[in-house]
Enzyme design. Structure first.
Site, PDB file in Angstrom:
ATOM      1  CE  LYS A 111      25.604  57.331  32.469  1.00 44.68           C
ATOM      2  NZ  LYS A 111      25.273  55.948  32.880  1.00 44.68           N
TER       3      LYS A 111
HETATM    4  C1  PLP Z   1      26.034  55.146  33.643  1.00 43.82           C
HETATM    5  C2  PLP Z   1      25.410  53.975  34.330  1.00 43.82           C
HETATM    6  C3  PLP Z   1      26.015  53.344  35.431  1.00 43.82           C
HETATM    7  C4  PLP Z   1      27.374  53.771  35.964  1.00 43.82           C
HETATM    8  O1  PLP Z   1      27.328  55.027  36.558  1.00 43.82           O
HETATM    9  P1  PLP Z   1      28.694  55.792  36.941  1.00 43.82           P
HETATM   10  O2  PLP Z   1      28.314  57.141  37.384  1.00 43.82           O
HETATM   11  O3  PLP Z   1      29.476  55.802  35.649  1.00 43.82           O
HETATM   12  O4  PLP Z   1      29.339  54.989  37.993  1.00 43.82           O
HETATM   13  C5  PLP Z   1      25.360  52.299  36.041  1.00 43.82           C
HETATM   14  N1  PLP Z   1      24.163  51.861  35.592  1.00 43.82           N
HETATM   15  C6  PLP Z   1      23.555  52.430  34.532  1.00 43.82           C
HETATM   16  C7  PLP Z   1      22.252  51.877  34.074  1.00 43.82           C
HETATM   17  C8  PLP Z   1      24.134  53.516  33.870  1.00 43.82           C
HETATM   18  O5  PLP Z   1      23.516  54.074  32.812  1.00 43.82           O
END
Ligand code: PLP
Length: 453
Positions: A111
């Protein structure tokens, strides 16, 4: 470039307004009016670029209302906080198995790619418009810490993140409450995540309060997040061997469908990514959709891969928009049915390049062990879900969405090794500053009235 809502009942906006708005007023999500196309000649020209340069080449096709020099500087700043020179290194495990590591940002999860940039876009907007912004959100973990690290120290911006006291992992709490930045407010709520969420909803519903503090949400559906994520697919594509990159399957641990959607959109822009596997944990709405055509909400239960504990995938609406031929009325009809009945069944569902796998908690430690035995590679619990059902007939690249150091208990129980990361070790030495508040809108409101910028 203008941006349209998937529901077709909001006016089109320029890039900066679409980013500032987040959710469109008609309840839809913003998408570019037309998708730019990248040709083979473009790709050849992009191959030698650094990550920030590539990001600029890509985003400048979208952020057409930001002067090029400003955009270039905002992007450069966004990726200086990453600890790996390659930003998103492609790691070869064997001739047919690759990992794209997306966890070298400040909070050690993918993110950061979008939220570091979004923080700088917000900061720039405050400066250009001469206005302050107060960002308010509730989190059960990763999104809150990534948003905090995107905004910490930005002049004109304050961020308030409410989380359930004692219910996030200790490391996640430290990432939110040990920043030392005076514009970051970690609100430790006496209650569950849902209690915190409900209190915030009440505050966002109060138009006067919302306008007075120029309140903005930490939004998982923000257009800038999706576009920033397209870049690492493009980057990885250019780094894979020529004989591999057009064949490889992109395996993406998925919750809200944001990460994998970015790859699929890049394919719609002409980059020949062959196909995607949506890898879910036991919260499997997307697995069920892509294997049966039935989009049906389930109950969320906690898992060892907590950042994928989601049963309604907001970004699915962007995929839907294209799959119904950009017919906004049809999107409204389907989303309306889904909202009232909790389900929509597609006749003749076209998965359009997506396959799916599902992984339950009993399987996750075994997958971590298997990956470690086969490759001496430590996969975090989310990434481990991607290693289930690797394709037999073609190579795979698994997107590693978090550092194993964020989930030491699960890793120790699987392989007896405790992974560490320097940034997390440093956090343990810093004082924890949190505001304990009851799960009550009035208390949070009073706190914001005192501390908003
Ligand atoms: C947010 C997150 C996901 C999922 O990502 P999406 O965009 O919601 O599909 C997967 N792995 C980790 C470690 C995350 O922080």
């Amino acid at each position: 470039m203008r941006y349209l809502s998937t529901r077709g009942q909001s006016p089109s906006l320029g890039f900066s307004d679409a980013v500032a708005t987040g959710l469109a007023p008609d309840g839809g999500l913003y998408l570019p009016e037309v998708l730019p196309q990248f040709t083979a000649a473009d790709l050849a020209r992009f191959a030698p670029l650094s990550y920030p340069e590539l990001c600029f080449e890509f985003l400048s096709r979208f952020a057409t209302d930001i002067p090029a020099d400003t955009l270039r500087a905002l992007i450069a700043k966004s990726y200086t906080t990453f600890s790996h020179a390659e930003i998103a290194p492609v790691v070869k495990l064997d001739a047919r198995t690759y990992v794209l590591e997306l966890f070298h940002g400040p909070t050690l999860a993918f993110k950061d790619f979008a939220l570091q940039l979004l923080g700088n876009l917000y900061g720039n907007q405050c400066q250009v418009r001469g206005q302050t912004i107060n960002v308010l959100g509730a989190t059960s973990g990763d999104t809150g810490s990534a948003a905090i690290h995107g905004l910490l120290g930005k002049p004109g911006v304050a961020i308030f993140i409410a989380y359930p006291d004692g219910r996030t992992s200790p490391l996640q709490e430290r990432q939110m409450a040990c920043t030392g930045a005076s514009n970051v407010h970690a609100l430790a709520i006496d209650g569950t995540f849902d209690d915190a969420q409900a209190a915030l909803k009440e505050l966002f519903a109060d138009q006067e309060f919302r306008t007075r503090h120029r309140l903005s949400a930490v939004n998982s559906i923000n257009l800038a997040r999706i576009l920033a994520q397209c870049v690492y697919y493009l980057w990885a594509y250019l780094r894979l061997p020529a004989g591999v990159r057009n064949e490889i399957e992109w395996v993406v641990p998925t919750g809200n469908f944001g990460n994998v959607l970015a790859g699929w959109l890049l394919r719609k822009m002409g980059v020949p990514l062959r196909g995607f596997r949506v890898a879910t944990n036991h919260n499997d709405i997307l697995y069920r959709l892509f294997t049966t055509g039935d989009y049906r909400v389930g109950t969320v239960t906690p898992s060892l891969a907590p950042s994928m504990d989601i049963q309604v995938s907001s970004n699915f609406e962007r995929f839907l928009y294209y799959s119904v031929g950009q017919d906004a009325a049809k999107v409204r009809e389907i989303m309306g049915t889904f909202k009232t009945t909790g389900a929509y069944t597609f006749a003749n569902f076209n998965a359009d390049g997506f396959s799916a796998s599902r992984c339950n908690d009993a399987e996750i430690p075994g997958l971590i062990r298997q990956v470690y035995q086969d490759f001496r590679y430590i996969a975090d619990p989310h990434t481990a879900c991607g290693f289930k059902s690797l394709a037999k007939d073609r190579p795979s690249i698994v997107l590693a969405t978090a550092s194993p150091a964020k989930f030491p208990e699960t890793i120790v129980s699987a392989i007896g090794i405790e992974p560490t990361a320097p940034s997390l070790e440093a956090l343990k030495a810093k004082p924890l500053v949190k505001q304990k508040l009851p799960a009550d809108a009035a208390a949070i409101r009073a706190y914001l009235d005192r501390h908003a910028v």
